[in-house]
Design a protein around this motif. Structure first.
Motif, PDB file in Angstrom:
ATOM      1  N   LEU A 256      48.785  31.387  39.803  1.00 45.66           N
ATOM      2  CA  LEU A 256      48.090  31.791  38.578  1.00 45.66           C
ATOM      3  C   LEU A 256      47.890  33.298  38.514  1.00 45.66           C
ATOM      4  O   LEU A 256      48.078  33.918  37.453  1.00 45.66           O
ATOM      5  N   LEU A 257      47.543  33.901  39.636  1.00 46.08           N
ATOM      6  CA  LEU A 257      47.318  35.347  39.652  1.00 46.08           C
ATOM      7  C   LEU A 257      48.638  36.109  39.554  1.00 46.08           C
ATOM      8  O   LEU A 257      48.728  37.124  38.844  1.00 46.08           O
ATOM      9  N   ARG A 258      49.651  35.632  40.236  1.00 53.88           N
ATOM     10  CA  ARG A 258      50.953  36.317  40.190  1.00 53.88           C
ATOM     11  C   ARG A 258      51.577  36.219  38.799  1.00 53.88           C
ATOM     12  O   ARG A 258      52.215  37.175  38.335  1.00 53.88           O
ATOM     13  N   TRP A 259      51.371  35.098  38.138  1.00 45.61           N
ATOM     14  CA  TRP A 259      51.866  34.953  36.763  1.00 45.61           C
ATOM     15  C   TRP A 259      51.302  36.059  35.881  1.00 45.61           C
ATOM     16  O   TRP A 259      52.014  36.644  35.056  1.00 45.61           O
ATOM     17  N   ALA A 260      50.041  36.397  36.075  1.00 49.29           N
ATOM     18  CA  ALA A 260      49.419  37.458  35.273  1.00 49.29           C
ATOM     19  C   ALA A 260      49.967  38.828  35.643  1.00 49.29           C
ATOM     20  O   ALA A 260      50.337  39.613  34.764  1.00 49.29           O
ATOM     21  N   THR A 261      50.011  39.151  36.934  1.00 46.60           N
ATOM     22  CA  THR A 261      50.465  40.492  37.323  1.00 46.60           C
ATOM     23  C   THR A 261      51.937  40.687  37.025  1.00 46.60           C
ATOM     24  O   THR A 261      52.360  41.801  36.706  1.00 46.60           O
ATOM     25  N   GLN A 262      52.708  39.621  37.102  1.00 43.49           N
ATOM     26  CA  GLN A 262      54.136  39.749  36.795  1.00 43.49           C
ATOM     27  C   GLN A 262      54.363  40.004  35.312  1.00 43.49           C
ATOM     28  O   GLN A 262      55.398  40.530  34.921  1.00 43.49           O
ATOM     29  N   ARG A 263      53.374  39.688  34.490  1.00 42.19           N
ATOM     30  CA  ARG A 263      53.430  40.002  33.057  1.00 42.19           C
ATOM     31  C   ARG A 263      52.887  41.404  32.790  1.00 42.19           C
ATOM     32  O   ARG A 263      52.767  41.813  31.639  1.00 42.19           O
ATOM     33  N   GLY A 264      52.519  42.116  33.849  1.00 46.02           N
ATOM     34  CA  GLY A 264      52.049  43.490  33.689  1.00 46.02           C
ATOM     35  C   GLY A 264      50.561  43.622  33.495  1.00 46.02           C
ATOM     36  O   GLY A 264      50.069  44.723  33.201  1.00 46.02           O
ATOM     37  N   LEU A 265      49.798  42.535  33.674  1.00 50.85           N
ATOM     38  CA  LEU A 265      48.354  42.583  33.488  1.00 50.85           C
ATOM     39  C   LEU A 265      47.641  43.020  34.765  1.00 50.85           C
ATOM     40  O   LEU A 265      48.160  42.853  35.865  1.00 50.85           O
ATOM     41  N   LEU A 266      46.466  43.568  34.588  1.00 53.43           N
ATOM     42  CA  LEU A 266      45.532  43.772  35.684  1.00 53.43           C
ATOM     43  C   LEU A 266      44.646  42.533  35.757  1.00 53.43           C
ATOM     44  O   LEU A 266      44.422  41.864  34.738  1.00 53.43           O
ATOM     45  N   ILE A 267      44.113  42.225  36.946  1.00 56.77           N
ATOM     46  CA  ILE A 267      43.294  41.032  37.104  1.00 56.77           C
ATOM     47  C   ILE A 267      42.046  41.345  37.910  1.00 56.77           C
ATOM     48  O   ILE A 267      42.018  42.310  38.682  1.00 56.77           O
ATOM     49  N   ILE A 268      41.006  40.508  37.745  1.00 56.21           N
ATOM     50  CA  ILE A 268      39.721  40.756  38.408  1.00 56.21           C
ATOM     51  C   ILE A 268      39.146  39.457  38.974  1.00 56.21           C
ATOM     52  O   ILE A 268      38.034  39.057  38.620  1.00 56.21           O
ATOM     53  N   PRO A 269      39.862  38.793  39.867  1.00 56.90           N
ATOM     54  CA  PRO A 269      39.328  37.565  40.458  1.00 56.90           C
ATOM     55  C   PRO A 269      38.181  37.881  41.404  1.00 56.90           C
ATOM     56  O   PRO A 269      37.996  39.020  41.827  1.00 56.90           O
ATOM     57  N   LYS A 270      37.409  36.862  41.732  1.00 48.65           N
ATOM     58  CA  LYS A 270      36.363  37.016  42.754  1.00 48.65           C
ATOM     59  C   LYS A 270      36.377  35.784  43.640  1.00 48.65           C
ATOM     60  O   LYS A 270      36.910  34.732  43.279  1.00 48.65           O
ATOM     61  N   SER A 271      35.796  35.929  44.814  1.00 47.35           N
ATOM     62  CA  SER A 271      35.643  34.798  45.711  1.00 47.35           C
ATOM     63  C   SER A 271      34.482  35.074  46.656  1.00 47.35           C
ATOM     64  O   SER A 271      34.197  36.227  46.992  1.00 47.35           O
ATOM     65  N   ASN A 272      33.815  34.005  47.065  1.00 52.27           N
ATOM     66  CA  ASN A 272      32.743  34.128  48.044  1.00 52.27           C
ATOM     67  C   ASN A 272      33.278  34.079  49.474  1.00 52.27           C
ATOM     68  O   ASN A 272      32.532  34.301  50.420  1.00 52.27           O
TER      69      ASN A 272
END
Length: 321
Positions: A256-272
């Motif tokens: 899911l995250l790679r799909w976004a970055t491969q489209r040229g987007l920046l992402i801001i996920p978080k995790s505990n």
């Protein structure tokens, strides 16, 4: 470390950052500190998240301990709806910087294209959807008036880059006609159930970098007791995403995250979890095929989980209709 993306003002920022939305205040400072320790350099916060003091504590402890220099960080906040009037924008930035214990912000967004009635900081902060004892009320302030006040913050050195969040294409187009400083970033809800392909293509063509939030779709909204989220199939369990993950021998979250970055987007996920924090920084070490991307794009339902129409205002707020 995350790859860097150069903005339209020449400033480079990390493509992968840490999202501060819903980070519990009790653990926030330590989470920020730990995130810096494993390599995060962008922290995406907002007035409305209610945890900026704790974010600042984590950042300043990391700086004091020599883990990072201030200039190596990209610290982000967002102007909440109750502070759209130009004379209140300065109040907002002073409060944000005071809470963070910093001298400047790297990025300041308009959080929503919605001007709610001003609520004094000493009365309620952050105000959330509160507008006073009369319930939902709004101010007659245009987006351009608000944005020009943000441009003034850049002139004063209080903010380096400006962004807009949850804006439609038509609103962006109108803003660009009067803006002196072009927005550097557009932040939008983005996941396979809401691909927003036309908006992304158009914004990127204007030189505006796009940041996707809620990359995991309904997962981000389950704890908010969203009926829409509870009725949607988890993207972590979706057969299409699972099949692509198995093919590449990676997790569904990584797909899911790679799909976004491969489209040229920046992402801001978080995790505990520390191990997940590290994994989220390492998602660009494989490539999805064109067929993979097409299959994920085909999951689009135009399903929006963060929609002001559902906030309970009367009349409803028509941000995306």
């Amino acid at each position: 470390m995350s790859a860097l993306i150069k903005l339209n003002n020449g400033i480079s920022i990390p493509q992968i950052g840490f999202g501060c939305w819903k980070v519990d205040k009790a653990t926030c400072a330590q989470q920020i500190y730990d995130a810096i320790k494993v390599g995060y350099r962008l922290f995406d916060g907002a007035q409305d998240y209610g945890n900026e003091k704790e974010v600042g504590q984590g950042i300043n402890k990391a700086i004091a301990d020599g883990l990072v220099k201030r200039e190596e960080l990209t610290v982000v906040s967002k102007l909440w709806n109750n502070y759209h009037a130009p004379n209140n924008v300065k109040l907002a930035i002073k409060k944000v910087l005071s809470d963070l214990q910093l001298d400047y912000l790297d990025i300041f967004y308009i959080h929503f294209p919605i001007a709610q009635k001003f609520v004094p900081i000493e009365e309620k902060y952050p105000p959330g959807f509160y507008c006073g004892p009369n319930g939902w009320e709004f101010e007659n302030v245009t987006l351009l008036e608000t944005y020009r006040a943000l441009e003034g913050l850049v002139d004063e050195g209080l903010v380096k880059s400006l962004g807009i969040s949850n804006f439609s294409g038509a609103l962006i187009q109108d803003l660009l006609r009067g803006a002196r400083i072009k927005p550097a970033l557009l932040q939008i809800e983005h996941h396979p159930y809401l691909t927003q392909e036309k908006l992304i293509k158009w914004a990127q063509a204007q030189g505006i970098s796009v940041v996707g939030y809620s990359s995991f779709g309904p997962q981000s909204f389950l704890e908010l007791d969203s009926e829409t989220a509870k009725g949607a199939v988890s993207l972590f369990q979706h057969e299409t995403i699972k099949a692509i993950a198995d093919k590449h021998n990676v997790s569904t979250a990584k797909v899911l995250l790679r799909w976004a970055t491969q489209r040229g987007l920046l992402i801001i996920p978080k995790s505990n979890k520390k191990e997940r924090l590290i994994q989220n920084l390492q998602i660009n070490d494989f490539d999805l095929t064109e067929q993979d991307i097409a299959e994920i794009n085909a999951l689009n339902l135009n399903l929006r989980f963060n929609d002001p129409w559902t906030w309970g205002a009367s009349p409803e707020i028509p941000s995306f209709i």
